[in-house]
Motif scaffolding. Sequence first.
Motif, PDB file in Angstrom:
ATOM      1  N   LEU A  88       5.743   4.051 -11.015  1.00  0.00           N
ATOM      2  CA  LEU A  88       4.561   4.907 -10.935  1.00  0.00           C
ATOM      3  C   LEU A  88       4.964   6.275 -11.477  1.00  0.00           C
ATOM      4  CD1 LEU A  88       4.081   2.705  -8.605  1.00  0.00           C
ATOM      5  CD2 LEU A  88       2.473   4.353  -7.696  1.00  0.00           C
ATOM      6  N   ALA A  91      -0.458  10.562  -4.741  1.00  0.00           N
ATOM      7  CA  ALA A  91      -0.784   9.291  -5.404  1.00  0.00           C
ATOM      8  C   ALA A  91      -0.942   8.234  -4.325  1.00  0.00           C
ATOM      9  CB  ALA A  91       0.313   8.886  -6.390  1.00  0.00           C
ATOM     10  N   ASN A  92      -2.035   7.505  -4.369  1.00  0.00           N
ATOM     11  CA  ASN A  92      -2.312   6.416  -3.433  1.00  0.00           C
ATOM     12  C   ASN A  92      -2.730   5.199  -4.249  1.00  0.00           C
ATOM     13  OD1 ASN A  92      -2.449   7.683  -0.489  1.00  0.00           O
ATOM     14  ND2 ASN A  92      -3.374   9.138  -1.905  1.00  0.00           N
ATOM     15  N   THR A  93      -2.073   4.078  -3.996  1.00  0.00           N
ATOM     16  CA  THR A  93      -2.370   2.884  -4.771  1.00  0.00           C
ATOM     17  C   THR A  93      -1.997   1.640  -3.984  1.00  0.00           C
ATOM     18  OG1 THR A  93      -1.988   1.772  -6.888  1.00  0.00           O
ATOM     19  CG2 THR A  93      -0.114   2.844  -5.883  1.00  0.00           C
ATOM     20  N   HIS A  94      -2.491   0.492  -4.471  1.00  0.00           N
ATOM     21  CA  HIS A  94      -2.170  -0.818  -3.919  1.00  0.00           C
ATOM     22  C   HIS A  94      -1.483  -1.623  -5.015  1.00  0.00           C
ATOM     23  CE1 HIS A  94      -5.017  -0.904  -0.248  1.00  0.00           C
ATOM     24  NE2 HIS A  94      -4.804   0.332  -0.624  1.00  0.00           N
ATOM     25  N   LEU A  95      -0.334  -2.213  -4.670  1.00  0.00           N
ATOM     26  CA  LEU A  95       0.419  -3.007  -5.626  1.00  0.00           C
ATOM     27  C   LEU A  95       0.549  -4.432  -5.110  1.00  0.00           C
ATOM     28  CD1 LEU A  95       3.371  -0.515  -6.261  1.00  0.00           C
ATOM     29  CD2 LEU A  95       1.266  -0.708  -7.576  1.00  0.00           C
ATOM     30  N   LYS A 148       0.867  -1.177   0.000  1.00  0.00           N
ATOM     31  CA  LYS A 148       0.000   0.000   0.000  1.00  0.00           C
ATOM     32  C   LYS A 148       0.908   1.233   0.000  1.00  0.00           C
ATOM     33  CE  LYS A 148      -3.504  -0.107   2.716  1.00  0.00           C
ATOM     34  NZ  LYS A 148      -4.344  -0.035   3.948  1.00  0.00           N
ATOM     35  N   GLN A 155       8.270  -1.898 -10.002  1.00  0.00           N
ATOM     36  CA  GLN A 155       7.081  -1.222 -10.524  1.00  0.00           C
ATOM     37  C   GLN A 155       7.356   0.270 -10.592  1.00  0.00           C
ATOM     38  OE1 GLN A 155       4.113  -2.452 -11.739  1.00  0.00           O
ATOM     39  NE2 GLN A 155       3.770  -0.324 -12.316  1.00  0.00           N
TER      40      GLN A 155
END
Length: 639
Positions: free
Chosen positions: A507, A493-497, A464, A505
């Motif tokens: 971004l 930026a907020n994301t789940h990888l 996260k 990865q």
Amino acid sequence: MKARILLAAMMLGACSTPPTIIDEARGHFDKGRGEQALAVLDKAQKDNPQDAQVRTEYVRLRGLLAAQWLAQADTLRVSGQLEAAETVYQRVLGYDPANQRAAAGIEQVAAERRHREVIAEGEKLMRAERYTEAADLLRPVLAENPQQRDARRLQRLVDERLAKPATPALRLRIPPKPLSLDLRDVPLRGVFDLVSNATGVSFIFDRDVRTDQRTSIVVRDASVEDVIRMVSLANSLEQKVVNERTVFVYPNTPQKLREHQELIVKAFYLTNADVKQTANLIRTLVKTRDIFIEEKINLLVLKDTPQAIQLAERLISAHDLAEPEVMLDVEVLEVGRNRLRELGLRFPDSVAVSLVGAAGIPGTVTLDEFLHGGNSVVQLAFTNPLFLLSLRQQDDSTNVLANPRIRVKNKEKAKIHIGDRVPVITTTAAATGGFVSESVSYLDVGLKLEVEPLVHLEDEVGIKVALEVSNIAREIRTVGSNTLTYQIGTRNANTHLRLRDGETQILAGLINDVDRRTANRVPGIGDMPMLGRLFSHTSDTIGRTEVVLLITPHLVRVLARPDARSIEFAAGTESSTGARGGGIPSLPPIIPTPVQQLQPGAAQPSAPAQPEGAPADTKPAAPAVQPIVPFGGVKPPSQ
């Protein structure tokens, strides 16, 4: 005499070394180039062996550098990097062959290699369940290095396997022969007497056992253990082995269980699991009420029956697993491009015309001065300089890089802030009295990164990610209180990888584009197609910044899935945790009677004695377990 003094001075001058040699060596040493500093001094020492100052400085720097190397080598040796540690020790001996600490370090590295080979052999013996041999193999290692971590861990496992139980499990020592019974509505004592006559096992009954109650049992080729268990189960009884030939039978009631069941106390030192959660697990599944926990040392103490303790031990073994950890390689890149171009003439924005009389006050003239003053009364005011020619073009490119390495546990948050803490002053005025107070708070500006990993079983990591890049766009000062505030520009930026171990990865796309064009023209003339360029001033600003985040997880400690035997096992019944067969604890395994006890002439547990005068070749009597009661066979006498 003067000649001698002059000669000595010349010799001292010839032997003295310019201070630049020592200064150069010290400069190399201060910049972390210790070997280069020693090389400079060593060369100077060979060129002038009589210079004591160079020799002293060489010995001093060599001692400091050797101390640094030895500390580094010791750290590498303790962490298990033996090859690197040996290399550093050899480097120290290359400059100081008489260094005892380095020589001892090399010996310790060699001993550690030997210990690792012995420990690997001990682990093989442990897997082969040859615990005594493993203990004998580890004893010299611990005698030589009592702090050897792997040897101590393996010795602890050996001790657990070889430790005698607090309540030794007594076993029935009878021949392993099957029984077949067909008994219908017979007294309970008769069943046990029949088993006793067939096996030689004696049964002692509690005073509350009703031996006259009638029961039935039909079994084919069952073991003695199963027969005793089934009879007890059918009549709500419990049994307890007293010795190799005796079993005590008592009612299966809570009061009798408290009187006759053996209890043991066992302490568990948890390594990874939380002691409170583990205690709740034991209370829920094992129903153990006597539990003590000590949070300081993660100690859990249980008091229960051996079967319940064994179940709790297996649950703790499946629960007390090392938490996985992840090393995150994070690279944050901010790429910016700014272009500025200013071109043209700057004309004055305004022209001021004023009348000034003899008094020198603008705007104040007498009538005579106004009528006869002429040009001296009128004054014109322009900006200085009157004209400004701008010819400027600026092209900037910025590349701001942050490359932290973060090691974080599973399901734990890690935060990074690279930037500034900007003070913000807040003014508070009281309603009465005119009292004014100021308070200072700080605002984080810059790069803020927050990651929270979740390690999965397939060597994958879920991450996260919360990224924020902010900067001060402009300062704002309030007019009334003269307080300075800031306008903050931010990108989030907020994301789940979910990535595999070692997968990177990227971004990207957090772009900020600025395209600003400003033109200042002289009204009228500046709007003309060609001539207007001479009477205008233009300013073009183009800016573009992009934030790129690269993240790569590396599993330091993976989440190991226990084997199938550790995650599924029998738990007994609701009334008797950990027991087999409907609440009746399983009897210890039966130890077969040694072969020599069944040889001719040996005493048999229930066989009739050999009559005197019998022929020597007479076939001996069969063991007591041979007469099996078949289906429809002889029933025992009624009580």
